[in-house]
Write an enzyme that holds these catalytic residues in place. Structure first.
Site, short mmCIF file in Angstrom:
data_model
loop_
_atom_site.label_atom_id
_atom_site.label_comp_id
_atom_site.label_asym_id
_atom_site.label_seq_id
_atom_site.Cartn_x
_atom_site.Cartn_y
_atom_site.Cartn_z
N GLY A 56 -0.14 -3.47 5.39
CA GLY A 56 0.38 -4.73 5.93
C GLY A 56 -0.52 -5.87 5.52
CG ASP B 153 -2.80 2.16 -2.76
OD1 ASP B 153 -2.61 1.20 -3.53
OD2 ASP B 153 -2.64 2.08 -1.52
NE ARG C 164 -2.34 -2.07 -8.45
CZ ARG C 164 -1.52 -1.81 -9.46
NH1 ARG C 164 -0.23 -1.97 -9.32
NH2 ARG C 164 -1.98 -1.35 -10.59
CB THR D 171 -0.76 -0.03 1.34
OG1 THR D 171 -1.63 -1.10 1.27
CG2 THR D 171 -1.50 1.22 1.65
CE LYS E 96 -5.02 -0.62 -0.34
NZ LYS E 96 -3.71 -0.60 -0.95
CB SER F 298 0.77 1.68 -4.30
OG SER F 298 1.44 1.35 -3.12
CB SER G 194 5.12 -1.44 -0.27
OG SER G 194 3.91 -1.25 -0.97
CG ASP H 24 4.90 0.30 -3.97
OD1 ASP H 24 3.95 0.19 -3.18
OD2 ASP H 24 5.71 -0.61 -4.20
#
Lengths: 241, 256
Positions: free
Chosen positions: B68, B38, B40, B22, B54, B190, B150, B187
């Site tokens: 996580g 985000d 995803r 994320t 999220k 994400s 991430s 990233d």
């Protein structure tokens, strides 16, 4: 409160932090390989062949480049797509290009697609015990001018196909191609031979789908179209996220 | 295929839980807190959910972004929300953000880091606007701006560059949105859309999505199958036979 700097590397595979106090000697194994992502696809038609690849080069969760195509033109009738470890892709294509020149100088003609495929198989098996980490797919025209696709594994096993997907999203693309080009798992359907326009449209559609669901595929799509006129390129943007 | 790393052969691996992989971020501004995320969710290298939520509800004045392990963030925030609802009913008060943080710390520390929840908590209560981060081992940090997941490094880059105290609403929303966008572009784990949640003492504005992904490439052909493409080979019909019928009377809460 004190600020604790946690680098991304401190998080291990299960989202748990790696132990920083060690209980004994720790072995760090050096791996000579890396996985740089990327998807390659080749389709053979009656009088054409297509080799398509995405242009994203990644490592881990990061992007090295958004413009690193994986198709390499070898001759006017043959294109090779290489995905896997980028270092080995570059070296392997250099070796193939050198061998093509040597053949041209000794035999006074260009190598045919079938000959390149057979040669690649021996080059790959030559490193059977320290392989090139590359998934190769060759697309081109055979001696009769018909489309040909040859697909390889990293140590040189190969066969001629009508269509093949390789690389990170291969498991997502191959079943769709089996259905749309090979007419598998369908009945009562008119099996029309594949035209160049339909093949290009199908390749664009499957890569759009692959970019949706595979994190390693995206940025742009490059299609090399091989006909008796030569090799033509088409580029289309894909998701960049 | 060739086993590149020979020692992995023959070992059976436990199934890996799905991670959200994320980019989440939060910022304290003049009138409250802006949280962003985000949408995803990845399962190894495959995008499992393109429109995952999220930003979780904790209390009417407290929301929490989770990075996580997806199951851990869901269940932890649900449990926290239930606890705070019970507290509200018992005491007649809106919960304070610091109370939510303490409950989370107690629980995550007790589980010794086995619950992979990296959370950003934001909320407005009678003592002001607050932004906290809670780590999987029970660590806590109180800061004016924050990114986790991430994609935290690219997001932090944007936040460090443009954050200032006492921003107004539009500036704060643009900053969080751009921080998440940096995470989405840099990233691989994400992506897709950006959700925002603005919390003030007046109320909450949950904007889902705030910014939709600009990538909606349309496929050129229609992939539809006519009936008969999967042929019917055999058909068996089992008539259900009525053997026995009974009626049972029950007392319900409504009757008296």
């Amino acid at each position: 409160g004190s600020l604790m700097m946690i680098s991304a590397r401190a998080f291990g595979d299960n989202a748990q932090m790696k132990e920083h106090h060690y209980t004994g000697p720790v072995e760090h194994k050096f791996s000579p390989y890396a996985f740089n992502g990327g998807t390659v696809l080749a389709v053979a038609g009656e009088d054409f062949a297509l080799v398509a690849s995405d242009t994203r080069l990644s490592e881990g969760y990061g992007i090295h480049s958004r413009d690193s195509p994986k198709c390499y033109k070898l001759t006017d009738t043959t294109v090779i797509g290489c995905s896997g470890f980028h270092g080995d892709c570059l070296t392997l294509t250099k070796i193939i290009e050198a061998r093509l020149k040597m053949y041209k100088h000794s035999n006074n003609k260009n190598m045919t697609s079938g000959a390149i495929a057979a040669m690649l198989s021996t080059i790959l098996y030559g490193k059977r015990f320290f392989p090139y980490y590359v998934y190769n797919i060759i697309g081109g025209l055979d001696e009769e001018g018909r489309g040909a696709v040859y697909s390889f594994d990293p140590v040189g096993s190969y066969q001629r196909d009508t269509y093949k997907a390789g690389g990170s999203a291969s498991a997502m693309l191959q079943p769709l191609l089996d259905n749309q080009i090979g007419f598998k798992n369908m009945e009562n359907v008119e099996q029309v031979p594949l035209t160049l326009e339909k093949a290009v449209q199908l390749v664009k559609d499957v890569f759009i789908s692959a970019a949706e669901r595979d994190v390693y595929t995206g940025d742009a799509l490059k299609i090399c179209i091989i006909t008796k006129e030569g090799v033509r390129e088409e580029i289309m943007p894909l998701r960049k996220d | 295929t060739v086993p590149v790393n020979g020692s992995e052969e023959g070992k059976i691996k436990a199934p890996k839980p799905m991670k959200t992989g994320t980019t989440i971020a939060g910022v304290v501004y003049k009138d409250g807190v802006v949280l962003g995320a985000d949408t995803r969710a990845t399962s190894e290298e495959v995008v499992a959910d393109k429109m995952c939520a999220k930003i979780h509800y904790i209390a009417p004045n407290i929301y929490c972004c989770g990075a996580g392990t997806a199951a851990d963030t869901e269940k932890t925030t649900d449990m926290l929300s239930s606890n705070l609802t019970i507290f509200s009913m018992n005491s007649g008060r809106n919960p304070r953000v610091v109370m939510a943080v303490n409950i989370l710390q107690d629980m995550l520390f007790r589980y010794r880091g086995m619950i992979g929840a990296h959370l950003i908590l934001g909320g407005v209560d009678c003592t002001g606007s607050h932004l906290y981060t809670v780590g999987p081992y029970g660590s806590m940090d109180k800061v004016p701006y924050l990114a986790m997941g991430s994609g935290k490094l690219p997001a932090m880059g944007i936040l460090e560059d443009r954050f200032k105290g006492n921003m107004d609403l539009e500036e704060a929303k643009a900053l969080v949105s751009d921080a998440i966008h940096a995470g989405i572009m840099s990233d691989l784990a994400s992506g897709n859309n950006i959700d925002l949640c603005v919390i003030t003492k007046e109320g909450v504005d949950y904007i889902r999505p705030h910014r939709e992904s600009i990538y909606n490439y349309k496929r050129q052909a229609k992939y539809k199958y006519k009936p008969g493409t999967t042929p019917v080979l055999n058909k068996t019909v089992n008539q259900l036979e009525l053997v026995h019928e009974t009626v049972q009377m029950m007392e319900t809460a409504g009757s008296s």
